[in-house]
Scaffold this motif. Structure first.
Motif, short mmCIF file in Angstrom:
data_model
loop_
_atom_site.label_atom_id
_atom_site.label_comp_id
_atom_site.label_asym_id
_atom_site.label_seq_id
_atom_site.Cartn_x
_atom_site.Cartn_y
_atom_site.Cartn_z
N SER A 6 14.67 -89.14 -31.54
CA SER A 6 13.52 -88.84 -30.68
C SER A 6 13.82 -87.68 -29.73
CB SER A 6 13.15 -90.08 -29.86
OG SER A 6 12.71 -91.14 -30.69
N PRO A 7 12.78 -87.05 -29.18
CA PRO A 7 12.99 -86.00 -28.19
C PRO A 7 13.77 -86.52 -26.99
CG PRO A 7 10.71 -85.99 -28.96
CD PRO A 7 11.35 -87.24 -29.51
N PRO A 21 5.57 -89.36 -33.99
CA PRO A 21 4.24 -89.80 -33.55
C PRO A 21 3.11 -89.32 -34.44
CG PRO A 21 5.10 -88.08 -32.10
CD PRO A 21 6.23 -88.50 -32.99
N ARG A 22 3.18 -88.07 -34.92
CA ARG A 22 2.10 -87.56 -35.77
C ARG A 22 2.06 -88.30 -37.09
NH1 ARG A 22 -2.43 -86.20 -34.85
NH2 ARG A 22 -2.81 -87.82 -36.40
N GLU A 23 3.23 -88.53 -37.66
CA GLU A 23 3.28 -89.26 -38.93
C GLU A 23 2.79 -90.70 -38.76
OE1 GLU A 23 6.28 -85.92 -39.15
OE2 GLU A 23 5.56 -87.35 -37.64
N LEU A 24 3.13 -91.32 -37.65
CA LEU A 24 2.67 -92.68 -37.40
C LEU A 24 1.15 -92.70 -37.22
CD1 LEU A 24 3.18 -95.66 -36.93
CD2 LEU A 24 3.77 -95.15 -34.55
N ALA A 41 -2.39 -90.72 -26.97
CA ALA A 41 -3.11 -89.46 -26.76
C ALA A 41 -3.71 -88.95 -28.07
CB ALA A 41 -2.19 -88.41 -26.15
N ALA A 42 -2.93 -89.04 -29.16
CA ALA A 42 -3.41 -88.56 -30.45
C ALA A 42 -4.58 -89.39 -30.97
CB ALA A 42 -2.26 -88.56 -31.46
N LEU A 43 -4.48 -90.72 -30.86
CA LEU A 43 -5.56 -91.57 -31.35
C LEU A 43 -6.84 -91.37 -30.54
CD1 LEU A 43 -3.63 -94.90 -32.07
CD2 LEU A 43 -4.53 -93.28 -33.76
N ARG A 44 -6.69 -91.24 -29.23
CA ARG A 44 -7.88 -91.03 -28.39
C ARG A 44 -8.53 -89.68 -28.69
NH1 ARG A 44 -4.89 -93.70 -23.73
NH2 ARG A 44 -5.89 -95.72 -23.50
N SER A 45 -7.72 -88.67 -28.99
CA SER A 45 -8.27 -87.35 -29.30
C SER A 45 -9.09 -87.37 -30.58
CB SER A 45 -7.15 -86.31 -29.40
OG SER A 45 -6.39 -86.49 -30.60
#
Length: 269
Positions: free
Chosen positions: A171-172, A254-257, A32-36
């Protein structure tokens, strides 16, 4: 402000490869982050993983297991792919690098099994098992008897306690719950001829692709020492560290990755 042509140039095609017993689903946060950010993305299921229709005992070889990745990389534009596999194995990424080195701008091994030129791919898994105390190796994982074209063997089904204490401890809670519901039995293919071939990975192909290793600093499965051993076995590998990351880096950090992947994408055209 960057020109539109400059912005477009920096957009990359990431191919995300899951680890043992997992599937493309484990990348949902990073995807989701990369696509955004405008990147193109392929998150795929290897054979008998995720929602792939095959059963684990229907996949007769490591080649067949890796086929979804090999087909995806073969179809990619030259230099347009970035591979980022999570937990070891798979070693499928290394096979794709050997077959299609011109298609991969950089290969990112995210706390994953990274083989080296001149040794069989299975050596990394054997070394990991050698360095892990027997009582902490499998915990409540189940060994599932299978029988495929290579004969009788076993697959591994990760247990809930193993997932909680070895993979997802930072992890969450919802990511751990998701993993408990979706993991499938996985075959390490340790007896596959591909795993035993010391001449499989060559300097001219596998060795020519730029490698980046992401060290998960809070990994409960593969120690920092083991991760750095793999880096030392492949001189020239760049290293990135993510503090507080467990084995499932895509879930715990995930953000750091994503920041690391963007850094690599901007560095290697």
């Amino acid at each position: 402000m960057e020109s539109s042509s400059s912005s477009k140039k920096k957009k990359k095609h990431f191919v995300l490869v899951h680890g043992l017993c997992h599937g493309a689903w484990c990348w949902y946060r990073v995807a989701a982050a990369l696509r955004s950010e405008g990147h193109r993305l392929t998150a795929l299921d290897l054979a008998a993983a995720g929602v792939h229709p095959a059963r684990v005992d229907e996949v007769g070889s490591f080649e067949e297991y890796s086929r979804p990745l090999l087909d995806a990389v073969a179809a990619a534009a030259p230099g347009g792919g970035g591979g980022a596999p999570p937990p070891p194995p798979p070693l499928s990424l290394a096979l794709a690098m050997e077959r299609f080195p011109e298609k991969i701008a950089a290969a990112v091994f995210d706390a994953a099994a990274m083989p080296c030129v001149g040794k069989p791919m299975g050596v990394t898994t054997e070394e990991f098992m050698r360095r892990t105390a027997p009582e902490g190796l499998l915990m409540d994982c189940e060994m599932v008897a299978i029988n495929n074209r290579q004969g009788a063997g076993v697959a591994i089904n990760m247990g809930p306690n193993f997932l909680a204490h070895k993979y997802y401890q930072q992890s969450p809670a919802e990511d751990l719950a998701l993993a408990k519901m979706l993991v499938r039995p996985g075959n390490q293919f340790m007896d596959d001829p591909v795993m035993k071939d010391a001449g499989l990975l060559t300097n001219g192909n596998y060795g020519s692709v730029k490698k980046v290793y992401v060290v998960a600093m809070a990994d409960g499965s593969s120690t920092e020492e083991m991760q750095r051993w793999m880096v030392d076995m492949s001189p020239g590998t760049d290293v990135e560290e993510i503090a507080g990351a467990d084995h499932a880096v895509m879930s715990s950090k995930p953000r750091e990755l994503c920041d690391v992947l963007n850094k690599i994408a901007n560095k290697y055209e």
